[in-house]
Design a protein around this motif. Sequence first.
Motif, PDB file in Angstrom:
ATOM      1  N   LEU A 197       9.444  -2.662  -2.807  1.00  0.00           N
ATOM      2  CA  LEU A 197      10.816  -2.744  -3.228  1.00  0.00           C
ATOM      3  C   LEU A 197      11.200  -1.419  -3.906  1.00  0.00           C
ATOM      4  N   LYS A 198      10.397  -1.002  -4.620  1.00  0.00           N
ATOM      5  CA  LYS A 198      10.698   0.196  -5.515  1.00  0.00           C
ATOM      6  C   LYS A 198      10.743   1.415  -4.561  1.00  0.00           C
ATOM      7  N   THR A 199      10.045   1.626  -3.371  1.00  0.00           N
ATOM      8  CA  THR A 199      10.003   2.651  -2.748  1.00  0.00           C
ATOM      9  C   THR A 199      11.111   2.678  -1.721  1.00  0.00           C
ATOM     10  N   LEU A 200      11.664   1.329  -1.339  1.00  0.00           N
ATOM     11  CA  LEU A 200      12.933   1.445  -0.811  1.00  0.00           C
ATOM     12  C   LEU A 200      14.100   2.056  -1.293  1.00  0.00           C
ATOM     13  N   LEU A 201      13.879   2.074  -2.837  1.00  0.00           N
ATOM     14  CA  LEU A 201      15.340   2.525  -3.560  1.00  0.00           C
ATOM     15  C   LEU A 201      14.978   3.898  -4.157  1.00  0.00           C
ATOM     16  N   LEU A 213       2.347   4.613  -1.652  1.00  0.00           N
ATOM     17  CA  LEU A 213       1.620   3.249  -1.773  1.00  0.00           C
ATOM     18  C   LEU A 213       0.317   3.320  -1.082  1.00  0.00           C
ATOM     19  N   GLY A 214      -0.077   4.242  -0.286  1.00  0.00           N
ATOM     20  CA  GLY A 214      -1.441   4.246   0.239  1.00  0.00           C
ATOM     21  C   GLY A 214      -1.540   3.319   1.456  1.00  0.00           C
ATOM     22  N   LEU A 215      -0.466   3.209   2.142  1.00  0.00           N
ATOM     23  CA  LEU A 215      -0.572   2.115   3.261  1.00  0.00           C
ATOM     24  C   LEU A 215      -0.377   2.782   4.567  1.00  0.00           C
ATOM     25  N   THR A 216      -0.726   2.309   5.771  1.00  0.00           N
ATOM     26  CA  THR A 216      -0.358   2.717   7.108  1.00  0.00           C
ATOM     27  C   THR A 216       1.166   2.457   7.476  1.00  0.00           C
ATOM     28  N   GLY A 217       1.809   3.174   8.320  1.00  0.00           N
ATOM     29  CA  GLY A 217       3.037   2.931   8.597  1.00  0.00           C
ATOM     30  C   GLY A 217       3.232   1.798   8.822  1.00  0.00           C
ATOM     31  N   SER A 221       5.701  -1.294   7.459  1.00  0.00           N
ATOM     32  CA  SER A 221       6.756  -1.878   8.159  1.00  0.00           C
ATOM     33  C   SER A 221       6.869  -3.392   8.007  1.00  0.00           C
ATOM     34  N   ARG A 222       5.340  -4.053   8.034  1.00  0.00           N
ATOM     35  CA  ARG A 222       5.345  -5.320   8.059  1.00  0.00           C
ATOM     36  C   ARG A 222       5.707  -6.063   6.768  1.00  0.00           C
ATOM     37  N   ARG A 223       5.188  -5.136   5.502  1.00  0.00           N
ATOM     38  CA  ARG A 223       5.664  -5.553   4.216  1.00  0.00           C
ATOM     39  C   ARG A 223       7.204  -5.391   3.933  1.00  0.00           C
ATOM     40  N   VAL A 224       7.940  -4.539   4.569  1.00  0.00           N
ATOM     41  CA  VAL A 224       9.317  -4.500   4.382  1.00  0.00           C
ATOM     42  C   VAL A 224       9.756  -5.481   5.121  1.00  0.00           C
ATOM     43  N   ALA A 225       9.634  -6.116   6.129  1.00  0.00           N
ATOM     44  CA  ALA A 225       9.950  -7.139   7.032  1.00  0.00           C
ATOM     45  C   ALA A 225       9.855  -8.279   6.162  1.00  0.00           C
ATOM     46  N   ALA A 242      20.576  -7.349  -3.189  1.00  0.00           N
ATOM     47  CA  ALA A 242      19.846  -8.820  -3.360  1.00  0.00           C
ATOM     48  C   ALA A 242      19.114  -9.171  -4.344  1.00  0.00           C
ATOM     49  N   ALA A 243      18.062  -7.783  -4.322  1.00  0.00           N
ATOM     50  CA  ALA A 243      17.092  -7.939  -5.551  1.00  0.00           C
ATOM     51  C   ALA A 243      17.605  -7.799  -7.032  1.00  0.00           C
ATOM     52  N   ALA A 244      18.846  -7.005  -7.006  1.00  0.00           N
ATOM     53  CA  ALA A 244      19.549  -6.718  -8.289  1.00  0.00           C
ATOM     54  C   ALA A 244      20.181  -8.224  -8.692  1.00  0.00           C
ATOM     55  N   ARG A 245      20.869  -8.988  -7.677  1.00  0.00           N
ATOM     56  CA  ARG A 245      21.330 -10.345  -8.013  1.00  0.00           C
ATOM     57  C   ARG A 245      20.262 -11.282  -8.572  1.00  0.00           C
ATOM     58  N   ARG A 246      19.076 -11.163  -8.346  1.00  0.00           N
ATOM     59  CA  ARG A 246      17.875 -11.900  -8.566  1.00  0.00           C
ATOM     60  C   ARG A 246      17.330 -11.585 -10.040  1.00  0.00           C
ATOM     61  N   GLY A 247      17.546 -10.371 -10.355  1.00  0.00           N
ATOM     62  CA  GLY A 247      17.107  -9.660 -11.723  1.00  0.00           C
ATOM     63  C   GLY A 247      15.793  -9.054 -11.340  1.00  0.00           C
ATOM     64  N   TRP A 248      15.408  -8.600 -10.178  1.00  0.00           N
ATOM     65  CA  TRP A 248      14.242  -8.020  -9.792  1.00  0.00           C
ATOM     66  C   TRP A 248      14.247  -6.712 -10.224  1.00  0.00           C
ATOM     67  N   LEU A 249      15.406  -6.243 -10.532  1.00  0.00           N
ATOM     68  CA  LEU A 249      15.340  -4.508 -10.735  1.00  0.00           C
ATOM     69  C   LEU A 249      15.885  -4.295 -12.122  1.00  0.00           C
TER      70      LEU A 249
END
Length: 249
Positions: A197-201, A213-217, A221-225, A242-249
């Motif tokens: 979530l943090k990297t998306l932003l 994050l030290g992840l493969t592409g 992609s799977r975790r983003v989905a 959507a994350a902000a509405r839930r108070g995750w940010l």
Amino acid sequence: MDNAAVSLPDVVAEQGDLGRVWDQSQSGARRGVRPPSVAVTRYDRVWETVTGLFRGAVGEVASLDDPARVLAFNGGLPQRVMARCGDFQRDALERGVDIVQITSQEGFAQNPAIGCIQWGSGGKARLVEQVPYKLLLFDRRLAVLPLDGWILSNGILLIRDPAVVNALSGVHRSLWQSGNRIDDGFEGPPAHLSGVLKTLLTEPSDEAACQRLGLTGRTYSRRVAELLALLGVASRFQAGAAAARRGWL
């Protein structure tokens, strides 16, 4: 197709009174007073039948689905089957049919590998601790069970007897009532999705996010989905709001 001496899958017969209801149905079918159940075993006929049933649904397709169990069952799904998973539900959703699914937390977490759970794409879904078997209910009038309990492509059982369909519908309704909304209990994203979530932003590209994050592409992609499904949104652009509405940010 074979409508003689068909058996209820063992994993289903073990559940509550279903075995008794099934025996009564089979007895009635032999006497010609109950609709017989039909086994479909050829791979091409299975998919032709399932495709036709989804296309013929007018109100609702309810199901018990667990991608985690399906992926682990007998070595998982053939690639040709995985490529088609979810197509039926998405096509039905586009026609206005309700898709009502029950899955497990682990199954939902692994769903990006299959894409059969449509929560976040217009479908309805709830989580239970354990899904007992795979089931499809078409307009609560016809039930489909895999002959091995989990994999449709290995053969299916078509059930039209209202008594058996009602019993299977009762199992679905009971699990739905006791299940949790997918976002219940989440005060934030699961730990393995928090960094995503943090990297998306903050990250300008997937490559930068993967490096951070030290992840493969593929894993990223799977975790983003998975994150988008958890938030109930269809795009990365919508994820932040959507994350902000839930108070995750």
